[in-house]
Design a protein around this motif. Sequence first.
Motif, PDB file in Angstrom:
ATOM      1  N   LEU A  64       0.847  -1.206   0.000  1.00  0.00           N
ATOM      2  CA  LEU A  64       0.000   0.000   0.000  1.00  0.00           C
ATOM      3  C   LEU A  64       0.879   1.253   0.000  1.00  0.00           C
ATOM      4  N   ALA A  65       1.919   1.220   0.844  1.00  0.00           N
ATOM      5  CA  ALA A  65       2.800   2.384   0.958  1.00  0.00           C
ATOM      6  C   ALA A  65       3.566   2.611  -0.357  1.00  0.00           C
ATOM      7  N   ASP A  66       4.076   1.536  -0.935  1.00  0.00           N
ATOM      8  CA  ASP A  66       4.810   1.668  -2.207  1.00  0.00           C
ATOM      9  C   ASP A  66       3.899   2.240  -3.295  1.00  0.00           C
ATOM     10  N   SER A  67       2.635   1.798  -3.284  1.00  0.00           N
ATOM     11  CA  SER A  67       1.685   2.286  -4.295  1.00  0.00           C
ATOM     12  C   SER A  67       1.386   3.764  -4.060  1.00  0.00           C
ATOM     13  N   ALA A  68       1.175   4.118  -2.795  1.00  0.00           N
ATOM     14  CA  ALA A  68       0.876   5.521  -2.475  1.00  0.00           C
ATOM     15  C   ALA A  68       2.048   6.408  -2.916  1.00  0.00           C
ATOM     16  N   ARG A  69       3.263   5.950  -2.622  1.00  0.00           N
ATOM     17  CA  ARG A  69       4.453   6.739  -3.004  1.00  0.00           C
ATOM     18  C   ARG A  69       4.529   6.876  -4.520  1.00  0.00           C
ATOM     19  N   ALA A  70       4.323   5.754  -5.226  1.00  0.00           N
ATOM     20  CA  ALA A  70       4.394   5.770  -6.693  1.00  0.00           C
ATOM     21  C   ALA A  70       3.309   6.672  -7.279  1.00  0.00           C
ATOM     22  N   ASP A  71       2.185   6.775  -6.585  1.00  0.00           N
ATOM     23  CA  ASP A  71       1.082   7.619  -7.073  1.00  0.00           C
ATOM     24  C   ASP A  71       1.264   9.085  -6.658  1.00  0.00           C
ATOM     25  N   GLY A  72       2.365   9.392  -5.997  1.00  0.00           N
ATOM     26  CA  GLY A  72       2.691  10.790  -5.689  1.00  0.00           C
ATOM     27  C   GLY A  72       2.211  11.277  -4.337  1.00  0.00           C
ATOM     28  N   GLY A 136     -10.879   3.408   0.018  1.00  0.00           N
ATOM     29  CA  GLY A 136      -9.825   4.413  -0.067  1.00  0.00           C
ATOM     30  C   GLY A 136      -9.259   4.481  -1.474  1.00  0.00           C
ATOM     31  N   PRO A 137      -8.537   5.564  -1.772  1.00  0.00           N
ATOM     32  CA  PRO A 137      -8.052   5.798  -3.138  1.00  0.00           C
ATOM     33  C   PRO A 137      -7.126   4.698  -3.662  1.00  0.00           C
ATOM     34  N   LEU A 138      -6.430   4.014  -2.759  1.00  0.00           N
ATOM     35  CA  LEU A 138      -5.489   2.990  -3.243  1.00  0.00           C
ATOM     36  C   LEU A 138      -6.206   1.805  -3.890  1.00  0.00           C
ATOM     37  N   MET A 139      -7.498   1.671  -3.569  1.00  0.00           N
ATOM     38  CA  MET A 139      -8.289   0.605  -4.187  1.00  0.00           C
ATOM     39  C   MET A 139      -8.251   0.726  -5.719  1.00  0.00           C
ATOM     40  N   TYR A 140      -8.091   1.972  -6.177  1.00  0.00           N
ATOM     41  CA  TYR A 140      -8.128   2.233  -7.630  1.00  0.00           C
ATOM     42  C   TYR A 140      -6.724   2.399  -8.217  1.00  0.00           C
ATOM     43  N   SER A 141      -5.702   2.239  -7.377  1.00  0.00           N
ATOM     44  CA  SER A 141      -4.333   2.483  -7.833  1.00  0.00           C
ATOM     45  C   SER A 141      -3.858   1.371  -8.768  1.00  0.00           C
ATOM     46  N   ARG A 142      -3.525   1.739  -9.993  1.00  0.00           N
ATOM     47  CA  ARG A 142      -3.015   0.739 -10.946  1.00  0.00           C
ATOM     48  C   ARG A 142      -1.717   0.144 -10.422  1.00  0.00           C
ATOM     49  N   LYS A 143      -0.966   0.992  -9.685  1.00  0.00           N
ATOM     50  CA  LYS A 143       0.301   0.499  -9.135  1.00  0.00           C
ATOM     51  C   LYS A 143       0.040  -0.637  -8.147  1.00  0.00           C
ATOM     52  N   LEU A 144      -0.954  -0.447  -7.267  1.00  0.00           N
ATOM     53  CA  LEU A 144      -1.270  -1.504  -6.297  1.00  0.00           C
ATOM     54  C   LEU A 144      -1.760  -2.756  -7.031  1.00  0.00           C
ATOM     55  N   HIS A 145      -2.586  -2.547  -8.048  1.00  0.00           N
ATOM     56  CA  HIS A 145      -3.082  -3.694  -8.820  1.00  0.00           C
ATOM     57  C   HIS A 145      -1.903  -4.480  -9.392  1.00  0.00           C
ATOM     58  N   GLU A 146      -0.944  -3.718  -9.918  1.00  0.00           N
ATOM     59  CA  GLU A 146       0.237  -4.352 -10.536  1.00  0.00           C
ATOM     60  C   GLU A 146       1.025  -5.129  -9.463  1.00  0.00           C
ATOM     61  N   LEU A 147       1.244  -4.500  -8.308  1.00  0.00           N
ATOM     62  CA  LEU A 147       2.025  -5.154  -7.243  1.00  0.00           C
ATOM     63  C   LEU A 147       1.316  -6.411  -6.727  1.00  0.00           C
TER      64      LEU A 147
END
Length: 184
Positions: A64-72, A136-147
């Motif tokens: 989650l943290a890596d995705s949040a960071r990657a999403d800015g 939460g917004p990370l639910m929609y994060s393509r980065k999280l989906h990828e990870l």
Amino acid sequence: MNQAGLSLLLNRASCGLLQMPAPSGEVLEHILQAGLRAPDHGHLQPFRFLLAEGSGLNRLGTLLADSARADGAGEDVVERATQMPLRAPLVITVVAKVTPHNKVPDFEQHLAAGCAVMAMQMAAQAQGFGGIWRSGPLMYSRKLHELLGLAEQDQIVGFLYLGTPATTLREPSFVNSAEFVRWV
Ligand SMILES: Cc1cc2nc3c(=O)[nH]c(=O)nc-3n(C[C@H](O)[C@H](O)[C@H](O)COP(=O)(O)O)c2cc1C
């Protein structure tokens, strides 16, 4: 009349304050089976349940943290993301595993997966456990989906936090159905 079934439906309540133990063994299997009984147009089985407990909660927090960071996101948000899964002994990330289909749009497959979230929460409550559906917004994060190894068309529909209630479940307050109903 199935009084117990009706009572569960009428008294479903979320619990955000959760402690050990997590549902496990046969209890957890019942929860997963309840999720898999969600209505499913075309029997596409658009459900995937990613389970995290123990060190898995830390791994999920890192993703989650890596995705949040990657999403800015800022460092405060990143730090909060690391801690999020630690609010329950078991977190199930529920994914709509979408099969492109000419009669069953993606939306219906998202709905089916959403029904699975509620069915699992209720199965937990029926067996003396508690839970809360979070997003939460990370639910929609393509980065999280990828990870998490999800395919392009898949969508996370919720994070179901489960455990033993550390507080008594809130009694549902009366809602006047007439305010929400119109006969066509
Ligand atoms: C799709 C969806 C996403 C939700 N996301 C959150 C969330 O991120 N955080 C939260 O506190 N509640 C969230 N909720 C609401 C809770 O799951 C819960 O329904 C709410 O706290 C009301 O409690 P009750 O279910 O006991 O009525 C979400 C509900 C749904 C259906």
